[in-house]
Design an enzyme around this catalytic site. Sequence first.
Site, mmCIF file in Angstrom:
data_model
loop_
_atom_site.group_PDB
_atom_site.id
_atom_site.type_symbol
_atom_site.label_atom_id
_atom_site.label_comp_id
_atom_site.label_asym_id
_atom_site.label_seq_id
_atom_site.Cartn_x
_atom_site.Cartn_y
_atom_site.Cartn_z
ATOM 1 N N ASP A 112 0.806 -1.066 0.096
ATOM 2 C CA ASP A 112 -0.030 -0.025 -0.083
ATOM 3 C C ASP A 112 0.798 1.267 -0.029
ATOM 4 O O ASP A 112 2.018 1.345 0.653
ATOM 5 C CB ASP A 112 -0.936 0.145 1.191
ATOM 6 C CG ASP A 112 -2.094 1.031 1.133
ATOM 7 O OD1 ASP A 112 -2.175 1.394 0.149
ATOM 8 O OD2 ASP A 112 -2.704 1.176 2.205
ATOM 9 N N ARG A 133 0.357 7.464 -2.739
ATOM 10 C CA ARG A 133 0.683 8.810 -1.708
ATOM 11 C C ARG A 133 2.427 8.959 -1.981
ATOM 12 O O ARG A 133 2.822 10.002 -1.924
ATOM 13 C CB ARG A 133 0.567 8.381 -0.222
ATOM 14 C CG ARG A 133 -1.040 8.516 0.145
ATOM 15 C CD ARG A 133 -1.266 7.961 1.362
ATOM 16 N NE ARG A 133 -1.542 6.485 1.061
ATOM 17 C CZ ARG A 133 -1.721 5.729 2.218
ATOM 18 N NH1 ARG A 133 -1.502 6.031 3.401
ATOM 19 N NH2 ARG A 133 -1.954 4.414 1.840
ATOM 20 N N ARG A 161 -0.093 9.107 -9.990
ATOM 21 C CA ARG A 161 -0.276 7.939 -9.395
ATOM 22 C C ARG A 161 0.492 6.580 -9.868
ATOM 23 O O ARG A 161 1.126 5.789 -9.395
ATOM 24 C CB ARG A 161 -1.559 7.445 -8.895
ATOM 25 C CG ARG A 161 -2.174 8.376 -8.097
ATOM 26 C CD ARG A 161 -3.885 8.237 -8.136
ATOM 27 N NE ARG A 161 -3.998 6.747 -7.310
ATOM 28 C CZ ARG A 161 -3.917 6.472 -6.120
ATOM 29 N NH1 ARG A 161 -3.560 7.257 -5.054
ATOM 30 N NH2 ARG A 161 -4.053 5.294 -5.910
ATOM 31 N N HIS A 198 2.895 3.267 -8.856
ATOM 32 C CA HIS A 198 2.782 1.616 -9.191
ATOM 33 C C HIS A 198 4.083 1.226 -10.136
ATOM 34 O O HIS A 198 4.581 0.198 -9.736
ATOM 35 C CB HIS A 198 1.461 1.620 -10.129
ATOM 36 C CG HIS A 198 0.271 1.931 -9.219
ATOM 37 N ND1 HIS A 198 0.119 1.561 -8.011
ATOM 38 C CD2 HIS A 198 -0.585 2.660 -9.606
ATOM 39 C CE1 HIS A 198 -1.217 2.291 -7.863
ATOM 40 N NE2 HIS A 198 -1.898 2.615 -8.629
ATOM 41 N N ASN A 249 -10.790 -2.704 -6.451
ATOM 42 C CA ASN A 249 -9.852 -1.928 -7.035
ATOM 43 C C ASN A 249 -10.491 -1.452 -8.357
ATOM 44 O O ASN A 249 -10.112 -0.430 -9.029
ATOM 45 C CB ASN A 249 -8.431 -2.448 -7.266
ATOM 46 C CG ASN A 249 -7.726 -2.317 -5.974
ATOM 47 O OD1 ASN A 249 -6.773 -3.013 -5.737
ATOM 48 N ND2 ASN A 249 -7.902 -1.343 -5.197
ATOM 49 N N ARG A 303 -11.685 2.036 -8.842
ATOM 50 C CA ARG A 303 -10.855 3.297 -8.991
ATOM 51 C C ARG A 303 -11.004 4.012 -10.534
ATOM 52 O O ARG A 303 -11.537 3.359 -11.246
ATOM 53 C CB ARG A 303 -9.441 2.724 -8.980
ATOM 54 C CG ARG A 303 -9.030 2.281 -7.598
ATOM 55 C CD ARG A 303 -7.392 2.211 -7.558
ATOM 56 N NE ARG A 303 -7.173 1.916 -6.155
ATOM 57 C CZ ARG A 303 -5.949 1.824 -5.514
ATOM 58 N NH1 ARG A 303 -4.740 2.227 -6.181
ATOM 59 N NH2 ARG A 303 -5.779 1.765 -3.994
ATOM 60 N N ARG A 321 1.739 -4.966 6.379
ATOM 61 C CA ARG A 321 0.978 -3.962 5.347
ATOM 62 C C ARG A 321 1.819 -2.638 5.404
ATOM 63 O O ARG A 321 2.201 -2.384 6.437
ATOM 64 C CB ARG A 321 -0.548 -3.626 6.117
ATOM 65 C CG ARG A 321 -1.061 -2.483 5.044
ATOM 66 C CD ARG A 321 -2.578 -2.195 5.401
ATOM 67 N NE ARG A 321 -3.305 -1.633 4.247
ATOM 68 C CZ ARG A 321 -4.527 -1.562 3.907
ATOM 69 N NH1 ARG A 321 -5.303 -2.304 4.493
ATOM 70 N NH2 ARG A 321 -4.890 -0.690 3.074
ATOM 71 N N SER A 338 -8.449 -5.213 4.908
ATOM 72 C CA SER A 338 -8.985 -5.082 3.419
ATOM 73 C C SER A 338 -9.504 -6.115 2.871
ATOM 74 O O SER A 338 -9.005 -6.321 1.535
ATOM 75 C CB SER A 338 -7.918 -4.031 2.787
ATOM 76 O OG SER A 338 -7.870 -2.710 3.492
ATOM 77 N N GLU A 381 0.793 -13.498 12.449
ATOM 78 C CA GLU A 381 1.429 -12.206 12.970
ATOM 79 C C GLU A 381 1.216 -10.937 12.157
ATOM 80 O O GLU A 381 1.636 -11.094 10.989
ATOM 81 C CB GLU A 381 2.925 -12.219 13.725
ATOM 82 C CG GLU A 381 2.982 -13.387 14.467
ATOM 83 C CD GLU A 381 2.622 -13.140 15.692
ATOM 84 O OE1 GLU A 381 2.293 -11.976 16.312
ATOM 85 O OE2 GLU A 381 2.176 -14.139 16.533
HETATM 86 C C1 FPP Z 1 -1.709 0.066 -3.494
HETATM 87 O O1 FPP Z 1 -1.021 1.587 -3.487
HETATM 88 C C2 FPP Z 1 -1.022 -0.846 -4.665
HETATM 89 C C3 FPP Z 1 -2.008 -1.201 -5.623
HETATM 90 C C4 FPP Z 1 -3.605 -1.380 -5.515
HETATM 91 C C5 FPP Z 1 -1.455 -2.041 -6.697
HETATM 92 C C6 FPP Z 1 -0.069 -2.593 -6.485
HETATM 93 C C7 FPP Z 1 0.361 -3.069 -7.825
HETATM 94 C C8 FPP Z 1 1.956 -3.000 -8.121
HETATM 95 C C9 FPP Z 1 2.892 -2.733 -7.011
HETATM 96 C C10 FPP Z 1 2.174 -3.036 -9.435
HETATM 97 C C11 FPP Z 1 2.167 -4.350 -10.113
HETATM 98 C C12 FPP Z 1 2.451 -5.563 -9.334
HETATM 99 C C13 FPP Z 1 2.951 -6.866 -9.589
HETATM 100 C C14 FPP Z 1 3.063 -7.970 -8.553
HETATM 101 C C15 FPP Z 1 3.692 -6.937 -10.967
HETATM 102 P P1 FPP Z 1 -2.366 2.552 -3.544
HETATM 103 O O2 FPP Z 1 -2.641 2.831 -4.996
HETATM 104 O O3 FPP Z 1 -3.466 2.223 -2.843
HETATM 105 O O4 FPP Z 1 -1.555 3.674 -2.676
HETATM 106 P P2 FPP Z 1 -2.459 5.018 -2.107
HETATM 107 O O5 FPP Z 1 -3.155 4.338 -0.671
HETATM 108 O O6 FPP Z 1 -1.265 5.657 -1.439
HETATM 109 O O7 FPP Z 1 -3.399 5.497 -2.872
#
Ligand code: FPP
Length: 245
Positions: free
Chosen positions: A20, A24, A33, A37, A68, A71, A188, A196, A207
């Site tokens: 997560d 941010r 954003r 990622h 998700n 979004r 997390r 979540s 744990e």
């Molecule tokens: C959470 O950050 C992240 C995600 C919902 C997506 C995770 C995806 C990746 C790291 C890329 C692809 C992964 C793989 C395994 C190849 P957020 O967007 O919720 O952040 P925020 O809470 O700060 O808005």
Amino acid sequence: MAVPQIIPDKVPKHIAIIMDGNGRWAKQKGMPRVLGHRSGVKSVREVTEAAAQVGVEYLTLYAFSTENWNRPPAEVTALMSLLVETIKGEIRDLNKNGVRLLAIGDIEALPAGTYKALMDGIEKTKNNTRISLVLALNYSAKWEILHATRMLATQAAAGTLNPADIDEAAFENVLSTKGIPDPELLIRTSGETRISNFLLWQIAYAELYFTPVFWPDFGKEELLEAISDYQNRERRFGKTSEQLG
Ligand code: FPP
């Protein structure tokens, strides 16, 4: 910071991570954003390798939840493309590093291109044994539990399953995590302290470790810190300290 000391025979077999804070992290840097990622993919690579190095056997990452989809459409599309691009681009390295790709979730409902890249990645890495990287995609624990319940109910209605025989093992057999041991440690990132809708059945005795670090800043050192913290906890499974001896 000193490198955390890891006790080799107390390393969790399975670590699950709610990645997560990508958004941010990007916002803090004045970036879109999606670049958060993209930086998150670097952490996926580093953390997978670090986990394999210390002997973790399964690493499950919450990459995309059933929620998700809500979004902004452009972000969903960007995430799906990033997944396809990453899986395709990493197959060689996954094989070089002994990483077997697996997936949990309602993966058949993913966009066709994502599903295809994922299945291809799973097929091409299926003989690797160093670590299993389990991607939770279009996953939510409530979906998984309902899906499992429906499967058992269907068998019972068909007369092939006696409801009295539904025990923990029978239930686990119809979860997406069938054959995967429960995670001992759930991490997390980003300071949020929620589960979540992630692995609700499987984390019954896990744990929990929460860190303020955003996912793109979470790397080897942060993983070792989490494992070291886990190793200092007393896992009682309902017993008293004295009983553990
Ligand atoms: C959470 O950050 C992240 C995600 C919902 C997506 C995770 C995806 C990746 C790291 C890329 C692809 C992964 C793989 C395994 C190849 P957020 O967007 O919720 O952040 P925020 O809470 O700060 O808005």
